[in-house]
Design a protein around this motif. Structure first.
Motif, PDB file in Angstrom:
ATOM      1  N   GLU A 199     -12.066  -5.793   8.234  1.00 13.30           N
ATOM      2  CA  GLU A 199     -12.037  -6.167   6.819  1.00 13.30           C
ATOM      3  C   GLU A 199     -10.603  -6.082   6.313  1.00 13.30           C
ATOM      4  O   GLU A 199      -9.929  -5.073   6.529  1.00 13.30           O
ATOM      5  CB  GLU A 199     -12.937  -5.265   5.976  1.00 13.30           C
ATOM      6  N   VAL A 200     -10.146  -7.123   5.645  1.00 13.91           N
ATOM      7  CA  VAL A 200      -8.794  -7.153   5.093  1.00 13.91           C
ATOM      8  C   VAL A 200      -8.882  -7.431   3.594  1.00 13.91           C
ATOM      9  O   VAL A 200      -9.691  -8.255   3.152  1.00 13.91           O
ATOM     10  CB  VAL A 200      -7.916  -8.212   5.788  1.00 13.91           C
ATOM     11  N   SER A 201      -8.062  -6.745   2.820  1.00 14.63           N
ATOM     12  CA  SER A 201      -8.064  -6.890   1.370  1.00 14.63           C
ATOM     13  C   SER A 201      -6.634  -7.009   0.861  1.00 14.63           C
ATOM     14  O   SER A 201      -5.740  -6.320   1.359  1.00 14.63           O
ATOM     15  CB  SER A 201      -8.748  -5.685   0.700  1.00 14.63           C
ATOM     16  N   ALA A 202      -6.435  -7.874  -0.129  1.00  7.78           N
ATOM     17  CA  ALA A 202      -5.111  -8.078  -0.711  1.00  7.78           C
ATOM     18  C   ALA A 202      -5.073  -7.522  -2.126  1.00  7.78           C
ATOM     19  O   ALA A 202      -6.040  -7.685  -2.890  1.00  7.78           O
ATOM     20  CB  ALA A 202      -4.758  -9.562  -0.719  1.00  7.78           C
ATOM     21  N   TYR A 203      -3.953  -6.881  -2.470  1.00  5.14           N
ATOM     22  CA  TYR A 203      -3.789  -6.257  -3.780  1.00  5.14           C
ATOM     23  C   TYR A 203      -2.469  -6.706  -4.411  1.00  5.14           C
ATOM     24  O   TYR A 203      -1.462  -6.846  -3.714  1.00  5.14           O
ATOM     25  CB  TYR A 203      -3.780  -4.730  -3.662  1.00  5.14           C
ATOM     26  N   GLU A 204      -2.496  -6.882  -5.719  1.00  3.95           N
ATOM     27  CA  GLU A 204      -1.268  -7.097  -6.470  1.00  3.95           C
ATOM     28  C   GLU A 204      -0.526  -5.772  -6.558  1.00  3.95           C
ATOM     29  O   GLU A 204      -1.072  -4.773  -7.020  1.00  3.95           O
ATOM     30  CB  GLU A 204      -1.613  -7.607  -7.872  1.00  3.95           C
ATOM     31  N   THR A 205       0.705  -5.745  -6.118  1.00  3.74           N
ATOM     32  CA  THR A 205       1.408  -4.469  -6.011  1.00  3.74           C
ATOM     33  C   THR A 205       1.666  -3.829  -7.373  1.00  3.74           C
ATOM     34  O   THR A 205       1.530  -2.610  -7.521  1.00  3.74           O
ATOM     35  CB  THR A 205       2.746  -4.667  -5.275  1.00  3.74           C
ATOM     36  N   SER A 206       2.043  -4.603  -8.367  1.00  3.58           N
ATOM     37  CA  SER A 206       2.449  -4.012  -9.640  1.00  3.58           C
ATOM     38  C   SER A 206       1.321  -3.292 -10.361  1.00  3.58           C
ATOM     39  O   SER A 206       1.563  -2.402 -11.176  1.00  3.58           O
ATOM     40  CB  SER A 206       3.038  -5.083 -10.561  1.00  3.58           C
ATOM     41  N   THR A 207       0.062  -3.669 -10.069  1.00  4.88           N
ATOM     42  CA  THR A 207      -1.074  -3.052 -10.755  1.00  4.88           C
ATOM     43  C   THR A 207      -2.116  -2.487  -9.803  1.00  4.88           C
ATOM     44  O   THR A 207      -3.074  -1.849 -10.258  1.00  4.88           O
ATOM     45  CB  THR A 207      -1.779  -4.084 -11.661  1.00  4.88           C
ATOM     46  N   ALA A 208      -1.964  -2.706  -8.499  1.00  7.47           N
ATOM     47  CA  ALA A 208      -2.966  -2.326  -7.497  1.00  7.47           C
ATOM     48  C   ALA A 208      -4.282  -3.061  -7.724  1.00  7.47           C
ATOM     49  O   ALA A 208      -5.344  -2.616  -7.265  1.00  7.47           O
ATOM     50  CB  ALA A 208      -3.188  -0.817  -7.490  1.00  7.47           C
ATOM     51  N   ARG A 209      -4.255  -4.208  -8.385  1.00  8.74           N
ATOM     52  CA  ARG A 209      -5.456  -4.996  -8.659  1.00  8.74           C
ATOM     53  C   ARG A 209      -5.896  -5.729  -7.395  1.00  8.74           C
ATOM     54  O   ARG A 209      -5.090  -6.367  -6.719  1.00  8.74           O
ATOM     55  CB  ARG A 209      -5.180  -6.002  -9.777  1.00  8.74           C
ATOM     56  N   LEU A 210      -7.184  -5.645  -7.100  1.00 12.49           N
ATOM     57  CA  LEU A 210      -7.734  -6.319  -5.933  1.00 12.49           C
ATOM     58  C   LEU A 210      -7.754  -7.828  -6.163  1.00 12.49           C
ATOM     59  O   LEU A 210      -8.297  -8.310  -7.160  1.00 12.49           O
ATOM     60  CB  LEU A 210      -9.150  -5.814  -5.651  1.00 12.49           C
ATOM     61  N   LEU A 211      -7.173  -8.581  -5.230  1.00 12.45           N
ATOM     62  CA  LEU A 211      -7.154 -10.039  -5.317  1.00 12.45           C
ATOM     63  C   LEU A 211      -8.296 -10.664  -4.525  1.00 12.45           C
ATOM     64  O   LEU A 211      -8.798 -11.724  -4.900  1.00 12.45           O
ATOM     65  CB  LEU A 211      -5.820 -10.584  -4.801  1.00 12.45           C
ATOM     66  N   GLY A 212      -8.681 -10.028  -3.439  1.00 10.94           N
ATOM     67  CA  GLY A 212      -9.774 -10.561  -2.633  1.00 10.94           C
ATOM     68  C   GLY A 212      -9.906  -9.831  -1.322  1.00 10.94           C
ATOM     69  O   GLY A 212      -8.962  -9.178  -0.860  1.00 10.94           O
ATOM     70  N   SER A 213     -11.079  -9.925  -0.720  1.00 13.91           N
ATOM     71  CA  SER A 213     -11.353  -9.285   0.570  1.00 13.91           C
ATOM     72  C   SER A 213     -12.071 -10.271   1.488  1.00 13.91           C
ATOM     73  O   SER A 213     -12.862 -11.094   1.027  1.00 13.91           O
ATOM     74  CB  SER A 213     -12.224  -8.037   0.396  1.00 13.91           C
ATOM     75  N   LYS A 214     -11.785 -10.169   2.779  1.00 16.03           N
ATOM     76  CA  LYS A 214     -12.428 -11.013   3.771  1.00 16.03           C
ATOM     77  C   LYS A 214     -12.813 -10.159   4.968  1.00 16.03           C
ATOM     78  O   LYS A 214     -12.125  -9.190   5.309  1.00 16.03           O
ATOM     79  CB  LYS A 214     -11.510 -12.152   4.219  1.00 16.03           C
ATOM     80  N   THR A 215     -13.914 -10.548   5.615  1.00 16.44           N
ATOM     81  CA  THR A 215     -14.418  -9.814   6.775  1.00 16.44           C
ATOM     82  C   THR A 215     -14.671 -10.781   7.928  1.00 16.44           C
ATOM     83  O   THR A 215     -15.116 -11.918   7.705  1.00 16.44           O
ATOM     84  CB  THR A 215     -15.728  -9.079   6.425  1.00 16.44           C
ATOM     85  N   SER A 216     -14.384 -10.334   9.128  1.00 22.20           N
ATOM     86  CA  SER A 216     -14.673 -11.143  10.312  1.00 22.20           C
ATOM     87  C   SER A 216     -15.149 -10.225  11.432  1.00 22.20           C
ATOM     88  O   SER A 216     -14.855  -9.028  11.442  1.00 22.20           O
ATOM     89  CB  SER A 216     -13.437 -11.918  10.757  1.00 22.20           C
ATOM     90  N   SER A 217     -15.872 -10.828  12.377  1.00 19.96           N
ATOM     91  CA  SER A 217     -16.401 -10.059  13.503  1.00 19.96           C
ATOM     92  C   SER A 217     -16.243 -10.852  14.794  1.00 19.96           C
ATOM     93  O   SER A 217     -16.271 -12.088  14.786  1.00 19.96           O
ATOM     94  CB  SER A 217     -17.885  -9.728  13.293  1.00 19.96           C
TER      95      SER A 217
END
Length: 305
Positions: free
Chosen positions: A154-172
């Motif tokens: 699982e990988v998740s991206a965050y905006e650094t200045s606010t730690a706001r979650l931008l989105g998450s993706k999962t693969s198997s």
């Protein structure tokens, strides 16, 4: 008979004489017209053969088209999964041409503990702190699991200045071989497989965010001399002054003694964090004295007295 032949010969001679006296056709003019036609056709063919630029137009300031990224594990696990997943993600990003910042060997890490107490709201998130210190625009957290023959990342991206979650993706990926020696490769593959979808999320966010300028985290700590209505006036005037100065200003959090902002600056005017700090200092000079506390990459911490 002879007389008839004489008349025929005379008529023929007169015809030849008339043809000889007629003006000759202008072959040079015909050649010029033909040459012009060929030239026009040639130019048209070249224009048709010219490559068409089908690349979508990217919004950018001074050629900046991609965010600076940082990759960190969601949990401080130094096992085989963590190392293999990080390798897979970093390999994908570097092959795509992204600038990737690393925590290892960074000289800025020594200041993280000091800055942690200076920033409101995210003091426990060291990924957030590291991203600010290293100048990352976006940081990517990863985690995963291994259950039976399935490896999940699982990988998740965050905006650094606010730690706001931008989105998450999962693969198997599935381990068909049951060979534990392939585990590293499979974890690497699972993490890399999740990245294209997350990259699209990052690109969508970044293309919109970049329209406003380059983002800086600004934390203003208010001195004790401001209280009551004077404190309220300072907060109002301070935010208004910065909004008049920069492309865009977003208030992330505001307490009695702290103002947490995201400031978007045009890099042609403000090439780095110190230039941003200087502009803030000048903007607030008429009602408060600004003093820098810490300036690191895209983080500016200052005190107002």
């Amino acid at each position: 008979m002879i007389l008839a032949l004489r008349y025929t010969l005379a008529a023929t001679l007169l015809c030849l004489a008339a043809c000889a006296s007629s003006p000759k056709p202008s072959y040079e003019a015909e050649r010029a017209r033909a040459h012009a036609g060929y030239s026009e056709l040639d130019n048209t063919a070249k224009a048709s053969a010219a490559p068409v630029n089908t690349t979508p137009q990217q919004v950018s300031y001074t050629g900046i088209t991609r965010p600076v990224l940082m990759v960190v594990p969601a949990a401080p696990d130094k096992g085989q999964f963590t190392k293999a997943a990080m390798e897979g993600i970093n390999e994908y990003l570097t092959e795509k041409g992204y600038e990737v910042r690393s925590l290892e060997g960074s000289e800025d890490l020594s200041s993280l503990i000091q800055m942690q107490g200076d920033i409101s709201g995210n003091g426990d998130d060291m990924s957030y702190m590291a991203g600010l210190a290293l100048g990352a625009d976006i940081y990517i957290k990863f985690s995963g699991s291994i259950k039976n023959d399935m490896i999940t990342a699982e990988v998740s991206a965050y905006e650094t200045s606010t730690a706001r979650l931008l989105g998450s993706k999962t693969s198997s990926v599935q381990d068909h071989t049951k060979n534990r020696d392939n585990l590293r490769y499979l974890v690497h593959s699972a993490a890399e497989k999740a990245m294209p979808a997350l990259e699209r999320t990052i690109h969508s966010y970044w293309s919109e965010d970049l329209k406003k300028g380059i983002q800086y985290k600004v934390v203003m700590r208010i001195g004790e001399r401001f209280n009551g209505s004077a404190l309220e006036d300072l907060q109002d005037q301070g935010v208004s002054a910065l909004r008049n100065r920069f492309s865009s200003v977003r208030v992330n959090a505001m307490t009695e003694k702290t103002i947490d902002l995201s400031v978007y600056a045009n890099p042609q005017e403000y090439p780095d964090a110190f230039a941003v700090y200087s502009a803030i200092r000048q903007s607030l000079a008429s009602f408060a004295q600004a003093k820098k506390n810490n300036i690191v990459n895209k983080l500016v911490i200052l005190e107002l007295n």
